[in-house]
Design a protein around this motif. Structure first.
Motif, PDB file in Angstrom:
ATOM      1  N   ARG A   8      75.734 -32.815  61.380  1.00 42.41           N
ATOM      2  CA  ARG A   8      75.648 -34.245  61.719  1.00 42.41           C
ATOM      3  C   ARG A   8      74.193 -34.703  61.802  1.00 42.41           C
ATOM      4  O   ARG A   8      73.833 -35.768  61.301  1.00 42.41           O
ATOM      5  CB  ARG A   8      76.321 -34.504  63.070  1.00 42.41           C
ATOM      6  N   ASP A   9      73.359 -33.901  62.448  1.00 45.86           N
ATOM      7  CA  ASP A   9      71.972 -34.293  62.653  1.00 45.86           C
ATOM      8  C   ASP A   9      71.206 -34.384  61.339  1.00 45.86           C
ATOM      9  O   ASP A   9      70.215 -35.118  61.249  1.00 45.86           O
ATOM     10  CB  ASP A   9      71.270 -33.307  63.587  1.00 45.86           C
ATOM     11  N   SER A  10      71.655 -33.635  60.315  1.00 47.29           N
ATOM     12  CA  SER A  10      70.947 -33.645  59.038  1.00 47.29           C
ATOM     13  C   SER A  10      71.591 -34.578  58.016  1.00 47.29           C
ATOM     14  O   SER A  10      70.907 -35.376  57.372  1.00 47.29           O
ATOM     15  CB  SER A  10      70.874 -32.224  58.459  1.00 47.29           C
ATOM     16  N   PHE A  11      72.897 -34.455  57.853  1.00 45.07           N
ATOM     17  CA  PHE A  11      73.585 -35.198  56.793  1.00 45.07           C
ATOM     18  C   PHE A  11      74.281 -36.456  57.298  1.00 45.07           C
ATOM     19  O   PHE A  11      74.751 -37.261  56.501  1.00 45.07           O
ATOM     20  CB  PHE A  11      74.597 -34.292  56.091  1.00 45.07           C
ATOM     21  N   GLY A  12      74.382 -36.615  58.612  1.00 40.83           N
ATOM     22  CA  GLY A  12      74.981 -37.819  59.160  1.00 40.83           C
ATOM     23  C   GLY A  12      76.427 -37.615  59.580  1.00 40.83           C
ATOM     24  O   GLY A  12      77.028 -36.560  59.391  1.00 40.83           O
ATOM     25  N   ASN A  13      76.980 -38.674  60.134  1.00 36.86           N
ATOM     26  CA  ASN A  13      78.317 -38.624  60.718  1.00 36.86           C
ATOM     27  C   ASN A  13      79.348 -39.152  59.714  1.00 36.86           C
ATOM     28  O   ASN A  13      80.035 -40.145  59.961  1.00 36.86           O
ATOM     29  CB  ASN A  13      78.344 -39.456  62.007  1.00 36.86           C
ATOM     30  N   GLY A  14      79.427 -38.474  58.579  1.00 37.96           N
ATOM     31  CA  GLY A  14      80.356 -38.877  57.535  1.00 37.96           C
ATOM     32  C   GLY A  14      81.750 -38.330  57.767  1.00 37.96           C
ATOM     33  O   GLY A  14      82.080 -37.812  58.838  1.00 37.96           O
ATOM     34  N   LEU A  15      82.572 -38.421  56.733  1.00 36.81           N
ATOM     35  CA  LEU A  15      83.994 -38.110  56.883  1.00 36.81           C
ATOM     36  C   LEU A  15      84.241 -36.659  57.294  1.00 36.81           C
ATOM     37  O   LEU A  15      85.193 -36.369  58.013  1.00 36.81           O
ATOM     38  CB  LEU A  15      84.713 -38.412  55.564  1.00 36.81           C
ATOM     39  N   LEU A  16      83.393 -35.736  56.862  1.00 36.26           N
ATOM     40  CA  LEU A  16      83.568 -34.323  57.215  1.00 36.26           C
ATOM     41  C   LEU A  16      83.300 -34.071  58.691  1.00 36.26           C
ATOM     42  O   LEU A  16      83.969 -33.253  59.327  1.00 36.26           O
ATOM     43  CB  LEU A  16      82.638 -33.453  56.367  1.00 36.26           C
ATOM     44  N   THR A  17      82.325 -34.774  59.279  1.00 33.80           N
ATOM     45  CA  THR A  17      81.850 -34.449  60.610  1.00 33.80           C
ATOM     46  C   THR A  17      82.279 -35.425  61.694  1.00 33.80           C
ATOM     47  O   THR A  17      82.207 -35.101  62.879  1.00 33.80           O
ATOM     48  CB  THR A  17      80.311 -34.375  60.608  1.00 33.80           C
ATOM     49  N   SER A  18      82.701 -36.631  61.323  1.00 28.21           N
ATOM     50  CA  SER A  18      83.044 -37.638  62.332  1.00 28.21           C
ATOM     51  C   SER A  18      84.343 -37.274  63.047  1.00 28.21           C
ATOM     52  O   SER A  18      85.140 -36.459  62.568  1.00 28.21           O
ATOM     53  CB  SER A  18      83.171 -39.018  61.684  1.00 28.21           C
ATOM     54  N   GLN A  19      84.566 -37.912  64.197  1.00 27.11           N
ATOM     55  CA  GLN A  19      85.749 -37.641  65.008  1.00 27.11           C
ATOM     56  C   GLN A  19      86.266 -38.935  65.632  1.00 27.11           C
ATOM     57  O   GLN A  19      85.599 -39.967  65.629  1.00 27.11           O
ATOM     58  CB  GLN A  19      85.432 -36.629  66.106  1.00 27.11           C
ATOM     59  N   ASP A  20      87.484 -38.852  66.167  1.00 27.52           N
ATOM     60  CA  ASP A  20      88.072 -39.931  66.955  1.00 27.52           C
ATOM     61  C   ASP A  20      88.135 -41.226  66.148  1.00 27.52           C
ATOM     62  O   ASP A  20      88.462 -41.214  64.974  1.00 27.52           O
ATOM     63  CB  ASP A  20      87.321 -40.081  68.273  1.00 27.52           C
ATOM     64  N   GLU A  21      87.773 -42.357  66.769  1.00 29.87           N
ATOM     65  CA  GLU A  21      87.902 -43.645  66.098  1.00 29.87           C
ATOM     66  C   GLU A  21      86.949 -43.764  64.910  1.00 29.87           C
ATOM     67  O   GLU A  21      87.275 -44.416  63.909  1.00 29.87           O
ATOM     68  CB  GLU A  21      87.661 -44.792  67.090  1.00 29.87           C
ATOM     69  N   ASP A  22      85.764 -43.142  65.004  1.00 27.44           N
ATOM     70  CA  ASP A  22      84.855 -43.152  63.854  1.00 27.44           C
ATOM     71  C   ASP A  22      85.543 -42.545  62.630  1.00 27.44           C
ATOM     72  O   ASP A  22      85.473 -43.095  61.518  1.00 27.44           O
ATOM     73  CB  ASP A  22      83.586 -42.349  64.161  1.00 27.44           C
TER      74      ASP A  22
END
Length: 507
Positions: free
Chosen positions: A103-117
């Motif tokens: 997350r810290d490098s590539f961002g909070n995209g579909l692979l790493t996001s959770q919950d409502e995001d």
């Protein structure tokens, strides 16, 4: 499109708010002070295999010195995997250390996001990954495969490293589909920057303690420079797409979940005539980035520029190394089994003749699909997946405490003798419809499963079948390196050459 989620221990251990019902899982023996840390560091895949062989389907592994120790709850049975990924999925989150570094490098995209995001992103992205729309990318895959093959006759001594070649092919294909005409610039930057960033993510994710990213250490500075370059090229292309969309008034896909099909071509879906290899998506607004930029709904609004960059980076991360792994090991395994290679090539010739394959040919090439699935069994691109429990649970009859790091290992489950007799043998007939129906659903899970199953699995299979069909129709393969060393990084990584001697089929 999928990626390994945790291959070795992260920074935080399981600290329970109580324990689940069920028996305490047996523990793999380690050494004083460090537990199994050295084994996991030197050979995590072999350590997980040994843990299942010695102790069964749920095993605890401790690693690290006192005060920084991690306890992993490893789940190897298909039934246990189904509980973690599907039936109890809400209790097992992507909260481990490696995920945070991604997350810290590539961002909070579909692979790493959770919950409502995650739910919002999935609603916006899902219409872009329907079968009909993905089938429209077949021509782009065929064009990049043809371009790759054009240089093989000049291979020194007729030898190609299939790992390197398939990595380049898969990267160019996903970059063309994402960026359209901006593919060359993007590929150069990704090829240069991704290895620096992924090594940095893994080193920090597996370390019990790290310096802050803001400190000017050599590693931090190298990673920051690579991220700046990668972000810069993505932001420049995104800004250009925004201007193009504003100028043309394009609306793209909506987040309604309907099966819209803007940009799909009949020729790509049906298969084109011999020699007519084209790359749909070159027209303005038809590449995936343009569609992502235009994706909107009344409930979810649209992606802002930062969110758009995060989606693009995650698609690049998860979308090329995984497919490259499946293709390279399919070729390597067929090179070691010439009779099965001949069988696959005979099917390709019977179905395609001389024409370029299209999306409709996936169902017409069942044996080639079986080859790919068997290669993905033996060499899953995501060999290890990680989760963290929220509350105490019982998994396959064993207690898993709240806050525990949970490891799932396709590398191990795909070799479980309960589901796979003679598991190290390469046998594509394990994936006939009858054989698949007789096995538990999660005996094979290269794309994960449950509500977080990989959104790009149809694209991955489409790309792999088309590319493999075109390659095998043109060339025969003989293994130069009969064994290929691998390790578990963010994805399965070859640590040595994967060379094959190639010959023209008509030579």
């Amino acid at each position: 499109m999928t990626a390994t989620e945790s291959a070795r221990p992260g920074k935080r251990g399981g600290t329970g708010r109580g324990t689940g019902t069920g028996a305490e899982a047996p523990r793999l023996a380690g050494v004083p002070l460090l537990g199994s840390l050295l084994d996991l560091t030197s050979d995590s895949l072999g350590t997980y295999l040994r843990a299942r062989g010695e102790h069964g389907d749920v095993v605890r592994i401790t690693a690290g010195p006192p005060g920084l120790r991690t306890e992993l709850h490893c789940v190897f049975s298909a039934e246990g995997v189904q509980q973690v990924l599907a039936s109890q999925a809400a209790n097992f989150r992507k909260d481990n250390a490696v995920y945070q570094e991604v997350r810290d490098s590539f961002g909070n995209g579909l692979l790493t996001s959770q919950d409502e995001d995650y739910l919002r992103q999935r609603r916006l992205v899902q219409p872009l990954f329907t079968k009909r729309r993905v089938d429209g990318y077949a021509g782009a895959v065929a064009a990049e495969t043809a371009s790759t093959l054009a240089g093989w006759d000049r291979a020194p001594d007729g030898v190609v490293d299939v790992s390197d070649a398939m990595m380049e092919l898969a990267l160019r294909a996903v970059a063309r589909i994402l960026f359209g005409t901006d593919v060359d610039t993007t590929v150069d930057v990704v090829d240069r920057c991704f290895p620096v960033i992924t090594r940095y993510v893994l080193r920090r994710g597996y370390s019990p303690a790290n310096f802050p990213r803001s400190w000017p250490t050599p590693g931090n500075r190298r990673a920051a420079a690579a991220l700046d370059e990668l972000y810069g090229v993505c932001d420049e292309i995104i800004a250009r797409r925004r201007r193009d969309l504003a100028a043309t008034g394009a609306t793209g896909a909506t987040g309604s979940g309907t099966d819209t099909d803007t940009g799909a071509t009949t020729a790509a879906a049906a298969g084109t005539a011999p020699g007519a290899v084209t790359a749909p998506g070159a027209a303005p607004g038809e590449d995936l980035l343009s569609l992502l930029a235009a994706a909107t709904s009344a409930d979810d609004a649209e992606f802002d520029d930062t969110e758009l960059r995060e989606q693009v980076l995650i698609f690049l991360l998860a979308g090329h190394e995984t497919t490259a792994t499946s293709l390279s090991f399919s070729l390597h395994l067929l090179a070691r089994h010439p009779e099965l290679q001949d069988r696959a090539r005979a099917e390709i010739a019977a179905v395609l003749g001389g024409r370029t394959p299209g999306a409709a040919d996936l169902d017409r090439l069942p044996y080639l699909t079986q080859v790919l699935k068997e290669a993905m069994r033996l060499y899953p691109a995501a060999p290890v997946m990680g989760r963290r429990s929220v509350d105490a649970a019982e998994i396959d009859g064993h207690a898993v405490p709240a806050g525990a790091d949970v490891i799932l290992a396709p590398w191990v489950t795909h070799r479980h003798p309960r589901y796979w007799p003679d598991p190290e043998r390469f046998d594509p007939d394990r994936f006939t419809p009858e054989a698949e129906a007789a096995r538990p659903r999660y005996a094979w899970f290269p794309f994960g499963g449950g509500p977080r199953a990989c959104i790009g699995q149809h694209f991955s299979m489409l790309e792999s079948v088309i590319a493999l069909a075109m390659i095998l129709r043109e060339y025969t393969f003989e293994a130069v390196d009969t064994e290929i060393a691998v390790s578990a990084g963010i994805t399965l990584t070859t640590t040595g050459p994967a060379r094959c001697r190639i010959r023209r089929v008509d030579a």
